[in-house]
Enzyme design. Structure first.
Site, PDB file in Angstrom:
ATOM      1  CG  ASP A 111      -0.426   0.374   2.199  1.00  0.00           C
ATOM      2  OD1 ASP A 111       1.161  -0.879   2.875  1.00  0.00           O
ATOM      3  OD2 ASP A 111      -0.448   0.479   3.335  1.00  0.00           O
ATOM      4  CD  GLU A 112      -0.685   4.536   3.056  1.00  0.00           C
ATOM      5  OE1 GLU A 112      -2.623   5.336   2.980  1.00  0.00           O
ATOM      6  OE2 GLU A 112      -0.469   4.363   3.680  1.00  0.00           O
TER       7      GLU A 112
END
Ligand code: TNX
Length: 510
Positions: free
Chosen positions: A324-325
């Site tokens: 993620d991210e």
């Protein structure tokens, strides 16, 4: 004469009182089970749980028997005997794998309570464990001195809607001790949660011993958000947690987040950085600033060692690679790193799970996309043949505040009051998603603002029982108006367990 009449009057009132209490105690259909079982039939009598009650178990179920004996002991203070027996006894409790009903699956059960005998029948030990949780909900958390606990008679037939019903704890932003994690395991096992996902690494901390890369914990584990001392689990401690969870029908999923959320590793080893310089430790709460360097071979040696060591002490089938991210990772680098990481996970015999962004790489056969924010990513993952784990931030994030007055938590995905957390279904959030594409549901607790078990309790309760019910009970059998009345009756249980819960005004607590 006057006195005599008064006594009669009082005893009549007393009888009436006793009768009304007993009518609840003998009516199984009045028990506020969470999650709601598939079917409950009451027969209107009572089984008395006495200290002489023997727990008989079919050979192989000794551990379940011991767990039940300990749990009943905590309730009544008595010590219960566990006996192995191939035959159904005339009285007492009997646990067996004799359901003979394939429709109950691996986790379903039949709980038959008669006046003299309580029988638990399942296909697998997991079903026996779930039946024990149902049985325990028919009893108070603690009896008062001299009280003989009674169990209302009848039959519960039950099985889950989803095989995966999870909760996540972020032990990276703030570290939680083995004892705290065990406490959480006990709390959630009571609601038939069967997966605990541990977010073991992030920018602020590395929390699991890796013998071939010792500085990960020495340096990377030395702090946490806010600058506290941090901490980590030795492999031995992690193994203890895994086993403690397994005894409670809970599979642990380890997560090592990559290529972003890796500052703790980058601060521990200079060679993992593009410029060969170790970063500073980080104790803030920003996201998306760190990345492993995909073009260096040492990165893959690092991932290989970490996945190999953790997989060797993880009996469960999954390994979570985060993903993620990764805002500062070039998109081709991201794809290359995620694809290679997935191969490594498979090489060590585990199935891949990753946050929904990993759909932008090539999900490997058997991979699961954890839907947390992005419908488009999730759809992409589905098109590429992945399964989906449902964890929508706006509904299922345990770190979201209840309302604007909540002193802990975040609200970037909105506020999640208890009704909002409960009133949704797993298969309605991503267009075109079918039930067989869903692995299950998971409620994550991120710990930027949550620092100890009391604070965990406050964010987890009372929402967690609702997520457990979304995972267990089919949508047609659920609605908030009825659920909130059952939840209201669990307030007393939370209090008896000293769980620091949020007393939502939407629930008519008893
Ligand atoms: C987003 S959810 C994150 C986490 C944060 C969380 C806070 C996800 C995959 N990434 O890094 O802790 O929001 O709610």
């Amino acid at each position: 004469m006057k006195n005599y009449r008064l006594i009669t009057l009082f005893s009549a009132i007393g009888m009436l009182f006793l009768f009304s209490c007993n009518s609840v105690k003998t009516d199984l259909s009045q028990i506020p089970f969470i999650p709601k079982p598939v079917s409950v039939t009451a027969t209107g009598q009572a089984f008395k749980l006495e200290s002489a009650t023997v727990i008989n178990v079919q050979e192989g179920l000794e551990q379940s028997g011991k767990y039940l004996a300990e749990s009943l002991g905590k309730i009544s203070g008595a010590t219960f005997e566990v006996k192995t027996s191939g035959e159904v006894p005339v009285s007492g409790i009997y646990l067996s794998l004799s359901a003979g009903k394939p429709e109950l699956g691996n986790e379903g059960y039949e709980l038959v309570i008669a006046k003299e005998l309580v029988e638990i029948k399942a296909n697998q030990p997991a079903g026996v464990f779930n039946a024990i949780q149902t049985l325990l909900q028919t009893l108070p958390v603690k009896t008062t001195e001299g009280e003989v606990p009674v169990i209302a008679t009848g039959t519960v037939t039950d099985y889950p809607d989803f095989a995966f019903r999870g909760v996540m704890l972020d032990v990276a932003r703030h570290f939680f001790s083995v004892e705290e994690v065990k406490q959480l395991i006990d709390y959630v096992a009571a609601y038939k949660i069967n997966v605990l996902h541990l977010h073991l690494s992030d920018d602020q901390g590395w929390r699991i011993e890796i013998k071939s890369w010792p500085k990960l914990t020495e340096i990377g584990g030395s702090t946490e958000v806010g600058g506290g001392a941090g901490g980590f689990y030795t492999q031995e401690q992690y193994t203890k947690l895994v086993n403690y969870a397994l005894e409670r029908n809970i599979t642990i999923i380890p997560e090592i987040d990559m290529p972003g959320h890796t500052n703790a590793a980058l601060a521990s080893y200079a060679e993992l950085n593009k410029n060969d310089k170790a970063t500073e430790l980080y104790t803030g709460t920003e996201v998306g600033f760190s990345t492993l360097w995909a073009k260096k071979e040492v990165t893959y040696q690092f991932i290989d060692d970490v996945v190999r060591e953790i997989s060797a002490i993880t009996p469960g089938p999954w390994f979570h690679i985060g993903g993620d991210e990764s805002h500062v990772t070039d998109s081709l680098d991201y794809i290359m790193l995620i694809n290679r990481a997935q191969e490594i996970v498979n090489k060590y015999g585990k199935k891949v799970i990753g946050w929904d962004e990993i759909a932008n790489a090539t999900p490997i056969a058997g991979a699961t996309i954890q839907f947390w924010a992005d419908v488009e990513n999730t759809t992409k993952g589905l098109e590429k043949g992945a399964k989906v784990l449902i964890s929508p931030a706006s509904k299922a994030y345990l770190d979201m505040q209840y309302d604007s007055t909540t002193h802990l938590g975040l609200h970037w995905a909105g506020y999640i009051e208890v009704d909002k957390g409960y009133s949704w279904s797993a298969d309605t959030l991503v267009p075109g998603l079918t039930k067989d594409q869903i692995l299950g549901i998971e409620a994550p607790l991120w710990s930027e603002t949550v620092t100890n078990i009391d604070e965990v309790e406050y964010m987890v309760f009372p929402r967690l029982p609702g997520y457990a019910e979304i995972g267990w009970t089919a949508p047609a059998n659920r609605n908030w108006e009825e659920y909130k009345l059952r939840l209201a009756k669990h307030g007393k249980r939370f209090e008896a367990l000293e769980i620091d819960y949020y007393k939502s005004k939407l629930v008519p607590w008893e």
